[in-house]
Design an enzyme around this catalytic site. Structure first.
Site, PDB file in Angstrom:
ATOM      1  N   GLY A   1      34.184  29.667  42.980  1.00 19.10           N
ATOM      2  CA  GLY A   1      33.362  29.225  41.861  1.00 19.10           C
ATOM      3  C   GLY A   1      33.576  30.040  40.606  1.00 19.10           C
ATOM      4  CB  CYS A   2      34.909  33.300  39.892  1.00 18.48           C
ATOM      5  SG  CYS A   2      33.387  33.997  40.555  1.00 18.48           S
ATOM      6  CB  ALA A   3      37.242  30.899  35.433  1.00 16.35           C
ATOM      7  CB  SER A   4      39.126  35.475  36.917  1.00 15.97           C
ATOM      8  OG  SER A   4      37.889  35.601  36.329  1.00 15.97           O
TER       9      SER A   4
END
Length: 136
Positions: free
Chosen positions: A49-52
């Site tokens: 769920g994190c872009a990175s």
């Protein structure tokens, strides 16, 4: 409920004049974090769920919650450091009682993070809460 470390951080943010200065401070917090061993950067510790890329690994001690974390993005490393100041040293029950959105709002983060970064912070908070719930 917040930790003394988070209260210190909130006071520092109150002192900093603008978001750019606060942003640089968050980056510095990330740079100051201890390195997470590569052996812990595995699918089980990866936060979805994190872009990175983000990894969080619980390290409870003496009935208190703690964790180490890392990211491939320096600002996200700083956000991990902010979350560490919010949660580290609390009991698992206290971790679950923290109103993270309200605490983080004190820093003005929600106003200055992209939607993707905000979603990532939410995903990290959910992971931390899951760690704490499992420790009860």
């Amino acid at each position: 409920m917040t930790t003394p470390a988070f209260e210190d951080l909130a006071e520092t943010f109150d002192f900093l004049d603008d978001w750019e200065t606060r942003y640089r401070h968050v980056i510095e917090l990330g740079k100051a974090m201890p390195a997470m061993p590569e052996a812990l950067k595995v699918p089980a510790t990866k936060v979805e769920g994190c872009a990175s890329q983000v990894w969080l690994h619980p390290m409870p001690a003496d009935g208190r919650y703690d964790f180490i974390g890392d990211s491939d993005a320096i600002i996200v490393r700083g956000l991990i450091a902010v979350l560490h100041s919010l949660y580290a040293g609390l009991t698992p029950a206290e971790v679950l009682a923290v109103d993270a959105p309200a605490a983080l709002a004190r820093l003005g983060l929600h106003e200055h993070l992209s939607a993707q970064r905000s979603n990532g912070v939410r995903a990290m908070v959910e992971r931390i809460r899951a760690h704490a719930a499992a420790a009860l």
